[in-house]
Design a protein around this motif. Structure first.
Motif, short mmCIF file in Angstrom:
data_model
loop_
_atom_site.label_atom_id
_atom_site.label_comp_id
_atom_site.label_asym_id
_atom_site.label_seq_id
_atom_site.Cartn_x
_atom_site.Cartn_y
_atom_site.Cartn_z
N HIS A 61 0.85 -1.18 0.00
CA HIS A 61 0.00 0.00 0.00
C HIS A 61 0.90 1.24 0.00
O HIS A 61 1.77 1.38 0.85
N LEU A 62 0.67 2.14 -0.96
CA LEU A 62 1.43 3.39 -1.06
C LEU A 62 0.49 4.58 -0.86
O LEU A 62 -0.63 4.58 -1.39
N ILE A 63 0.93 5.56 -0.11
CA ILE A 63 0.19 6.82 0.08
C ILE A 63 1.14 7.97 -0.21
O ILE A 63 2.31 7.95 0.17
N HIS A 64 0.59 8.99 -0.84
CA HIS A 64 1.34 10.22 -1.12
C HIS A 64 1.31 11.11 0.12
O HIS A 64 0.25 11.36 0.70
N THR A 88 5.38 5.54 1.96
CA THR A 88 4.89 6.91 1.86
C THR A 88 5.78 7.63 0.86
O THR A 88 7.01 7.53 0.93
N THR A 89 5.14 8.33 -0.09
CA THR A 89 5.88 8.98 -1.17
C THR A 89 5.69 10.49 -1.13
O THR A 89 4.77 11.00 -0.48
N ARG A 90 6.55 11.20 -1.85
CA ARG A 90 6.37 12.63 -2.08
C ARG A 90 6.82 12.91 -3.50
O ARG A 90 7.80 12.37 -3.98
N GLY A 91 6.03 13.78 -4.18
CA GLY A 91 6.43 14.22 -5.51
C GLY A 91 5.87 13.38 -6.65
O GLY A 91 6.29 13.55 -7.79
N ILE A 92 4.92 12.48 -6.35
CA ILE A 92 4.32 11.63 -7.38
C ILE A 92 2.80 11.71 -7.23
O ILE A 92 2.27 11.57 -6.12
N ASP A 93 2.11 11.88 -8.33
CA ASP A 93 0.65 11.85 -8.33
C ASP A 93 0.21 10.40 -8.40
O ASP A 93 -0.16 9.89 -9.46
N HIS A 145 -11.40 8.68 -4.26
CA HIS A 145 -10.71 7.92 -3.22
C HIS A 145 -9.29 8.47 -3.15
O HIS A 145 -8.55 8.38 -4.12
N LYS A 146 -8.91 8.99 -1.98
CA LYS A 146 -7.60 9.64 -1.84
C LYS A 146 -6.63 8.87 -0.96
O LYS A 146 -5.53 9.34 -0.72
N SER A 147 -7.04 7.71 -0.45
CA SER A 147 -6.22 7.04 0.56
C SER A 147 -5.17 6.11 0.00
O SER A 147 -4.83 5.11 0.60
N GLY A 148 -4.66 6.44 -1.17
CA GLY A 148 -3.51 5.72 -1.69
C GLY A 148 -3.85 4.68 -2.74
O GLY A 148 -5.00 4.53 -3.16
#
Length: 180
Positions: A61-64, A88-93, A145-148
């Motif tokens: 499971h990945l979340i921004h 957990t990521t940053r900088g990717i849609d 749905h925003k939860s990854g």
């Protein structure tokens, strides 16, 4: 196109949150080593009750991290791992990726995006009102749905905070993400 990993999390027991780790090892075809959701077949408790033989499309499971910024602005303090994600990521849609997109996590690991995470009502047990923040009506008639996103591991390897993420899009036409 790329971003970075800001946190990695895993838990060997069923729990809503997952503690952050210095690193996690992704295992091809299984998921995060030692994580309760790793396996060839589905490991989500509700889905196992319905049919435990279903292929596990929810291995990682990945979340921004940008979601946490948005939630903070709405009055909800949420940190990496607290929504049960592994990466957990940053900088990717993440939510804008098509089904089948490949993400190279660090030097070795590759995951294939299978679909959207559909959060359950447990999220309101964690923070009352949070479900409405991560599932709602979009600008059209559909539900957002925003939860990854969920993924399966295509190539294993160790993943750490600070690792870069590279994206490889599948050949078109691209299929939008659906709940898995």
């Amino acid at each position: 196109m790329g971003g970075k990993i800001t946190a990695v999390s895993s838990n060997g027991t069923y729990s809503f949150t997952k503690p952050n780790r210095e690193s996690v090892r992704l295992l091809a075809g299984l998921g995060v080593e030692g994580d309760v959701h790793a396996g060839v077949t589905v490991k989500h408790r509700f889905r196992m009750e319905r049919d435990p033989s279903v292929i596990n499309l929810r291995q990682v499971h990945l979340i921004h991290e940008e979601l946490f910024d948005e939630l903070r602005d709405a009055g909800f303090a949420v940190a990496a791992g607290e929504l049960g994600e592994n990466v957990t990521t940053r900088g990717i849609d993440l939510l804008g990726l098509p089904t089948g997109a490949l993400l190279r996590l660090g030097d070795e690991a590759v995951v294939e995006i299978t679909g959207l995470r559909n959060p359950c009502a447990q999220i309101d047990g964690f923070r009352k009102g949070l479900l409405k923040q991560v599932v709602g009506r979009g600008t059209g008639t559909g539900v957002t749905h925003k939860s990854g996103v969920m993924s399966v591991v295509r190539e294993g390897g160790v993943v750490r905070p600070g690792d870069p993420i590279a994206i490889e899009l599948p050949d078109g036409p691209h299929q939008p993400l659906r709940i898995v």
